[in-house]
Design a protein around this motif. Structure first.
Motif, PDB file in Angstrom:
ATOM      1  N   THR A  21      -0.651  -0.499   5.953  1.00 24.10           N
ATOM      2  CA  THR A  21      -1.188   0.165   7.147  1.00 24.10           C
ATOM      3  C   THR A  21      -2.683   0.308   6.890  1.00 24.10           C
TER       4      THR A  21
ATOM      5  N   ASP B 150      -2.740  10.114   3.519  1.00 25.47           N
ATOM      6  CA  ASP B 150      -4.145   9.715   3.634  1.00 25.47           C
ATOM      7  C   ASP B 150      -4.912  10.726   4.480  1.00 25.47           C
TER       8      ASP B 150
ATOM      9  N   GLU C  51      -9.515   3.558   1.790  1.00 20.35           N
ATOM     10  CA  GLU C  51      -8.932   3.638   0.444  1.00 20.35           C
ATOM     11  C   GLU C  51      -7.860   2.594   0.202  1.00 20.35           C
TER      12      GLU C  51
ATOM     13  N   LYS D  34       0.859  -1.180   0.000  1.00 20.23           N
ATOM     14  CA  LYS D  34       0.000   0.000   0.000  1.00 20.23           C
ATOM     15  C   LYS D  34       0.899   1.234   0.000  1.00 20.23           C
TER      16      LYS D  34
ATOM     17  N   ASP E 231       1.447   6.282   5.688  1.00 20.57           N
ATOM     18  CA  ASP E 231       0.505   5.337   5.087  1.00 20.57           C
ATOM     19  C   ASP E 231       1.071   4.652   3.837  1.00 20.57           C
TER      20      ASP E 231
HETATM   21 ZN    ZN Z   1      -4.927   4.704   4.578  1.00 23.40          ZN
END
Ligand code: ZN
Ligand code: BES
Ligand code: MN
Length: 497
Positions: free
Chosen positions: A377, A273, A352, A268, A291
């Motif tokens: 995360t 974020d 997301e 990710k 993030d």
């Molecule tokens: Zn996030």
């Protein structure tokens, strides 16, 4: 940093600093007793005066000790002998390196007690010393303008005692430990950088630099048009609100004599974020620069594979973008189509991570992988469930989950296997689309995994939720470098160690 082992004759080691262990209540370890004998009872006198009780983590530097070749002795407290174990050994090495880093000592020989062979064999003995040395010397890559303090002088480390027959295993451990520390540093440096520096483009450039440094690594970067070509509608939905261009980063490492089917690591890479239209609360929002820690761990792991020339094929896939509010951002209730074809109702734009990951996981199928592991995360719920001590591990393959739990255990970077039974997926039902992107508060770490599970059927797949472990807040805010040691151990074991 240079590492090597020593096998015997602690009093004859030529080094700037001999590091010796002392148990609780001043009980000398075997190596400390040998030095004590050579120095006419100097250590016993220090201890009997009560100057060094041997409490775990304490250190005392003795500038001149007669009868030995080393120019200094550093005593390190080990705590109670009967409870001495690998974790306390790690702590002792860390305390010693912290003390050494404050001095101009350039070479040190570790002669602490060794925990039982079962707790720490020769390979892991070497590995822990090199890893902890490297990790302890890490300094945050801050952007402060004041002049940086001089870096520590430490350059050479000897680890022992190792029996002659164990020397090659311990040396391999030292090499691997140093590689793990430098990989963790890669993750930490990327994580600590602010969101305005560590953008998706920056992550892509780091990956390209890795390919430049190693001919075994190939990097391909898809820009927005390329991402659209792959029909990654969920990924595109997340990046819509941001002016910063998204990147899909493909890192392919081909090792010597590797089995064909690769291990695919998916990261990710949300470089910031905000939550999007489902905006987060301000107090700790700055921490959402971390993030992208999953993607940083993927870059770190591929760095390690290349540096150690592991006999594996490893692919890293990184979906990197920002999650921002804006007039073009996705809204709660929007329905988007994933690369796999499933439609997704975005009930919360702050969920997301799973949106970018589902498209990246689908991309992994083309490799016919031996295993797929995503690192993210992903949920606050995982932080509530496990705190900062374990990452969450969820999988559709119990053997793979077991492998990751074991790797985390050996690397002292643990994860905990959470159940991913079929009921959790029921929480993701949507009235309007194939699946909703949230499943309510209950079991939030697992419903997030269940969402990913819809895209990984037929793959051997595991998910590591590192929301609680990848960074710490508070006074020592910063990236921890986890789960790079866990992933490193996993890869090293897959490579036959
Ligand atoms: Zn996030
Ligand atoms: N990046 C966060 C998860 C997170 C939270 C990481 C706290 C580190 C610390 C993720 O994108 C997120 O916002 N998740 C939501 C999901 C929810 C809306 C279902 C969360 O956990 O609140
Ligand atoms: Mn979020």
């Amino acid at each position: 940093m240079q590492f090597d082992v020593w096998t015997k004759g602690v009093a004859t080691l030529e080094t700037d600093c001999l590091v010796l262990g002392v148990f609780d209540e001043g009980e000398l370890t075997e190596e400390a007793r040998a030095v004590d004998a050579a120095s006419n009872g100097k250590l016993a006198r220090v201890v009997s005066r009560g100057d060094f009780p041997g409490r775990s983590g304490e250190t005392l530097l003795l500038p001149e000790v007669e009868g030995i070749k080393a120019s200094r002795v550093l005593l390190v407290g080990l705590g109670a002998q009967k409870s001495f174990n690998r974790k306390l050994f790690r702590k002792a090495v860390g305390s010693a390196v912290t003390a050494i880093a404050r001095t101009r000592i350039a070479s040190a020989a570790f002669a602490l007690a060794r925990p039982s062979f079962k707790e720490l064999d020769d390979y892991y003995f070497g590995r822990v010393i090199a890893e902890v040395t490297g990790t302890t010397l890490y300094r945050v890559n801050d952007l402060k303008t004041a002049q940086k303090p001089k870096p520590p002088a430490l350059e050479r480390v000897l680890a022992g005692p190792v029996r002659g027959s164990g020397a090659s295993a311990a040396r391999r451990g030292l090499t691997h430990g140093a590689a793990i520390a430098s990989a963790a540093r890669v993750q930490r440096d990327l994580g600590n950088l602010p969101g305005n520096v560590c953008t998706p483009t920056y992550l892509a450039d780091q990956a390209k630099a890795l390919a430049k440094a190693h001919s075994s690594v190939k990097v391909t970067v898809l820009d927005e048009a390329g991402i659209r070509k792959e029909k990654m509608g969920c990924f595109l939905a997340v990046t819509r609100g941001s002016a910063e261009p998204p990147k899909f980063i493909i890192i392919e490492y081909k090792g010597p004599k590797a089995p064909k089917a690769p291990i695919v690591l998916v990261g990710k890479g949300i470089t910031f974020d905000t939550g999007g239209i489902s905006l987060k609360d301000p107090p700790t929002m700055d921490e959402m620069k971390f993030d992208m820690s999953g993607s940083a761990a993927v870059i770190a792991s591929l760095t390690l594979a290349a540096e150690l020339r592991l006999p594996l094929n490893v692919v890293g896939l990184i979906a990197a973008c920002e999650n921002m509010p804006g007039s073009r951002a996705i809204k709660p209730g929007d329905i988007v189509k994933s690369a796999a074809g499933l439609t997704v109702e975005v009930l919360n734009t702050d969920a997301e991570g799973r949106l970018v990951l589902c498209d990246a996981l689908h991309y992994a199928r083309r490799y016919d992988p031996a295993a797929v592991i995503d690192v993210a995360t992903l949920t606050g719920a995982c932080v509530i469930a496990l705190g900062a001590h374990h990452a969450g591990c969820m999988s559709n393959d119990d053997a793979l989950a077991r492998e990751l739990v074991d790797a985390g255990q050996r690397a002292d970077d643990r994860c905990w296997h959470l159940p991913l039974t079929e009921e959790y997926a029921d929480q993701l039902k949507s009235n309007f689309a194939d699946v909703a992107n949230i499943g309510g508060r209950e079991g939030g770490a697992i419903t997030a995994a269940a969402f990913l599970g819809k895209f990984t059927q037929g793959l051997r797949w595991a998910h590591l939720d590192i929301a609680g472990t990848a960074y710490q807040g508070g006074a020592n805010k910063g990236s921890t470098g986890r789960p790079t040691p866990l992933l490193a151990d996993f890869l090293i074991h897959r490579a036959g160690r």
